[in-house]
Design a protein around this motif. Structure first.
Motif, mmCIF file in Angstrom:
data_model
loop_
_atom_site.group_PDB
_atom_site.id
_atom_site.type_symbol
_atom_site.label_atom_id
_atom_site.label_comp_id
_atom_site.label_asym_id
_atom_site.label_seq_id
_atom_site.Cartn_x
_atom_site.Cartn_y
_atom_site.Cartn_z
ATOM 1 N N GLU A 58 0.860 -1.170 0.000
ATOM 2 C CA GLU A 58 0.000 0.000 0.000
ATOM 3 C C GLU A 58 0.896 1.219 0.000
ATOM 4 O O GLU A 58 1.868 1.294 0.722
ATOM 5 C CB GLU A 58 -0.956 -0.015 1.187
ATOM 6 C CG GLU A 58 -0.341 -0.185 2.546
ATOM 7 C CD GLU A 58 -1.405 -0.189 3.634
ATOM 8 O OE1 GLU A 58 -2.078 -1.222 3.775
ATOM 9 O OE2 GLU A 58 -1.563 0.838 4.317
ATOM 10 N N LEU A 59 0.558 2.162 -0.850
ATOM 11 C CA LEU A 59 1.410 3.327 -1.050
ATOM 12 C C LEU A 59 0.616 4.601 -0.822
ATOM 13 O O LEU A 59 -0.610 4.624 -0.940
ATOM 14 C CB LEU A 59 1.966 3.328 -2.470
ATOM 15 C CG LEU A 59 2.867 2.154 -2.867
ATOM 16 C CD1 LEU A 59 3.283 2.272 -4.324
ATOM 17 C CD2 LEU A 59 4.089 2.089 -1.974
ATOM 18 N N GLY A 60 1.335 5.661 -0.540
ATOM 19 C CA GLY A 60 0.728 6.981 -0.441
ATOM 20 C C GLY A 60 0.617 7.601 -1.820
ATOM 21 O O GLY A 60 1.144 7.071 -2.803
ATOM 22 N N MET A 61 -0.053 8.723 -1.895
ATOM 23 C CA MET A 61 -0.263 9.393 -3.176
ATOM 24 C C MET A 61 1.069 9.827 -3.789
ATOM 25 O O MET A 61 1.285 9.675 -4.994
ATOM 26 C CB MET A 61 -1.181 10.610 -2.982
ATOM 27 C CG MET A 61 -2.524 10.287 -2.337
ATOM 28 S SD MET A 61 -3.542 9.187 -3.341
ATOM 29 C CE MET A 61 -4.285 10.377 -4.471
ATOM 30 N N ALA A 62 1.929 10.369 -2.971
ATOM 31 C CA ALA A 62 3.216 10.860 -3.486
ATOM 32 C C ALA A 62 4.056 9.697 -4.011
ATOM 33 O O ALA A 62 4.733 9.819 -5.038
ATOM 34 C CB ALA A 62 3.975 11.608 -2.397
ATOM 35 N N GLN A 63 3.991 8.574 -3.303
ATOM 36 C CA GLN A 63 4.748 7.406 -3.763
ATOM 37 C C GLN A 63 4.202 6.877 -5.069
ATOM 38 O O GLN A 63 4.949 6.491 -5.966
ATOM 39 C CB GLN A 63 4.690 6.304 -2.697
ATOM 40 C CG GLN A 63 5.466 6.646 -1.431
ATOM 41 C CD GLN A 63 5.225 5.617 -0.360
ATOM 42 O OE1 GLN A 63 4.089 5.450 0.104
ATOM 43 N NE2 GLN A 63 6.277 4.910 0.036
ATOM 44 N N LEU A 64 2.875 6.858 -5.179
ATOM 45 C CA LEU A 64 2.268 6.431 -6.442
ATOM 46 C C LEU A 64 2.692 7.350 -7.581
ATOM 47 O O LEU A 64 2.974 6.891 -8.692
ATOM 48 C CB LEU A 64 0.739 6.417 -6.319
ATOM 49 C CG LEU A 64 0.150 5.230 -5.569
ATOM 50 C CD1 LEU A 64 -1.341 5.428 -5.336
ATOM 51 C CD2 LEU A 64 0.406 3.936 -6.342
ATOM 52 N N ALA A 65 2.739 8.635 -7.282
ATOM 53 C CA ALA A 65 3.150 9.594 -8.307
ATOM 54 C C ALA A 65 4.567 9.272 -8.779
ATOM 55 O O ALA A 65 4.859 9.317 -9.981
ATOM 56 C CB ALA A 65 3.081 11.011 -7.756
ATOM 57 N N GLN A 66 5.417 8.900 -7.842
ATOM 58 C CA GLN A 66 6.790 8.591 -8.206
ATOM 59 C C GLN A 66 6.869 7.315 -9.033
ATOM 60 O O GLN A 66 7.516 7.266 -10.076
ATOM 61 C CB GLN A 66 7.626 8.447 -6.926
ATOM 62 C CG GLN A 66 9.119 8.540 -7.198
ATOM 63 C CD GLN A 66 9.945 7.941 -6.081
ATOM 64 O OE1 GLN A 66 9.405 7.560 -5.041
ATOM 65 N NE2 GLN A 66 11.249 7.847 -6.297
ATOM 66 N N VAL A 67 6.194 6.273 -8.570
ATOM 67 C CA VAL A 67 6.239 4.986 -9.270
ATOM 68 C C VAL A 67 5.637 5.090 -10.673
ATOM 69 O O VAL A 67 6.167 4.546 -11.636
ATOM 70 C CB VAL A 67 5.501 3.903 -8.460
ATOM 71 C CG1 VAL A 67 5.429 2.605 -9.243
ATOM 72 C CG2 VAL A 67 6.195 3.674 -7.122
ATOM 73 N N VAL A 103 -5.146 1.355 -0.834
ATOM 74 C CA VAL A 103 -5.104 -0.110 -0.757
ATOM 75 C C VAL A 103 -6.154 -0.708 -1.692
ATOM 76 O O VAL A 103 -7.177 -0.089 -1.980
ATOM 77 C CB VAL A 103 -5.375 -0.609 0.681
ATOM 78 C CG1 VAL A 103 -4.337 -0.067 1.646
ATOM 79 C CG2 VAL A 103 -6.775 -0.219 1.127
ATOM 80 N N LEU A 104 -5.895 -1.909 -2.150
ATOM 81 C CA LEU A 104 -6.855 -2.598 -3.004
ATOM 82 C C LEU A 104 -8.045 -3.064 -2.192
ATOM 83 O O LEU A 104 -7.896 -3.519 -1.060
ATOM 84 C CB LEU A 104 -6.202 -3.830 -3.644
ATOM 85 C CG LEU A 104 -5.242 -3.630 -4.798
ATOM 86 C CD1 LEU A 104 -4.900 -4.975 -5.417
ATOM 87 C CD2 LEU A 104 -5.829 -2.701 -5.848
ATOM 88 N N THR A 105 -9.215 -2.985 -2.789
ATOM 89 C CA THR A 105 -10.367 -3.672 -2.229
ATOM 90 C C THR A 105 -10.283 -5.122 -2.706
ATOM 91 O O THR A 105 -9.435 -5.469 -3.529
ATOM 92 C CB THR A 105 -11.669 -3.062 -2.771
ATOM 93 O OG1 THR A 105 -11.675 -3.223 -4.204
ATOM 94 C CG2 THR A 105 -11.761 -1.592 -2.427
ATOM 95 N N SER A 106 -11.162 -5.963 -2.213
ATOM 96 C CA SER A 106 -11.132 -7.356 -2.680
ATOM 97 C C SER A 106 -11.507 -7.412 -4.167
ATOM 98 O O SER A 106 -10.968 -8.219 -4.926
ATOM 99 C CB SER A 106 -12.080 -8.224 -1.851
ATOM 100 O OG SER A 106 -13.400 -7.758 -1.983
ATOM 101 N N LYS A 107 -12.372 -6.522 -4.564
ATOM 102 C CA LYS A 107 -12.718 -6.444 -5.985
ATOM 103 C C LYS A 107 -11.501 -6.045 -6.811
ATOM 104 O O LYS A 107 -11.239 -6.623 -7.877
ATOM 105 C CB LYS A 107 -13.843 -5.418 -6.184
ATOM 106 C CG LYS A 107 -14.301 -5.265 -7.629
ATOM 107 C CD LYS A 107 -15.431 -4.234 -7.738
ATOM 108 C CE LYS A 107 -15.795 -3.947 -9.190
ATOM 109 N NZ LYS A 107 -16.775 -2.829 -9.308
#
Lengths: 164, 164
Positions: A58-67, A103-107
């Motif tokens: 699970e990542l934060g918004m800033a980390q997602l932006a980087q990845v 985080v991902l939901t089960s869906k």
DNA sequence: TATTGTTATACTCTATAACTATA
DNA sequence: TATAGTTATAGAGTATAACAATA
């Protein structure tokens, strides 16, 4: 880009697009597969990447932006839409009132799994024309290019980093 | 997708992402190069593809839609924006009052040339880590996958068809 | 002050449906 | 009728700039 080398007459088995056109056309082929599979699950490639990344972290918004190499404001909208579709959820981060984790939901997890499996199948189909040994060689060569590029950019490769 | 195979400890030279993750990550690498180069000329990848296709032919809107695999209404906007930037021009087709052909302006031709050269250079940089023989092998293998895929889809390969 | 994230805004890209004009 | 192309509309994806809240 991607002009067929037609300097000489060649039989199919000798034909060579050259390294640049070969890589460019191959990348479009792979992206087309990703796009088709994503579309079959009614998501975009970027949404598929997002949930793929979140499969095991699970990542934060800033980390997602980087990845994802996007501006953080773009991530807001991306996660908004994924959340609206029930694929991910924002969660509070204990100890930091500014941050959120995605985080991902089960869906979302189910979709990520199906998407991955389908891409796996279709890409394997795409290389069915190669012998086993050629397939292995291609795999190794692709890996070397990717790792060399990552090293050039100073990315961490040692800690089981998952790409996308 | 693109999970590092971590079943066994491996040294860098032995490491292998596997054929699927290898191809997927390689495709993102190549697309990132295309995107960066396009951005450096202040165009999008699709605009770069458009002018790349038109380097040595002129096509109608419907043909462009087919080549780019987009709806013809999308082509209208794409060509509108390219035309507004002075990269292409719509021309009348003698003998068919419905049709238009899209042709590069000299500015568009110049940009196409520079874009191609820059992608060439940057992709060659990206594979600098490979030996000459590995690079040739990768080129051949990529070509085989691309041609096999094209053949599977029943595309014409014999007439100097230029890819994108 | 720096970091995390959102909002406002503007543009590109894309598809669907309905339309015009020509063949 | 069929083909070539455009328009209207809606939505996704993206960046920049400005903002609020927390560290």
């Amino acid at each position: 880009m991607a002009t067929v080398n037609s300097k000489t007459r060649q039989t199919a088995s000798e034909e060579d697009l050259g390294i640049v056109d070969g890589l460019v056309q191959l990348s479009f082929l792979v992206q087309a597969v990703l796009g088709r599979v994503a579309a079959s699950y009614d998501v975009s490639i970027i949404q598929a990447r997002l949930i793929g990344i979140l499969r095991d972290r699970e990542l934060g918004m800033a980390q997602l932006a980087q990845v994802l190499n996007l501006d953080k404001s773009s991530i807001t909208g991306l996660v908004d839409r994924a959340e609206k579709r029930g694929l991910v959820r924002r969660t509070a981060v204990p100890g930091d009132g500014r941050a959120v984790h995605v985080v991902l939901t089960s869906k979302g997890a189910k979709l990520a799994k199906m998407f991955t499996a389908e891409v796996d199948e279709q890409l394997k189909d795409a290389v069915e024309g190669l012998s086993d040994s050629k397939r292995r060689r291609l795999s190794v060569l692709a890996t070397q290019v990717v790792l060399h590029d990552a090293a050039t950019r100073g990315l961490d490769l040692s800690t089981g980093r998952r790409g996308v």
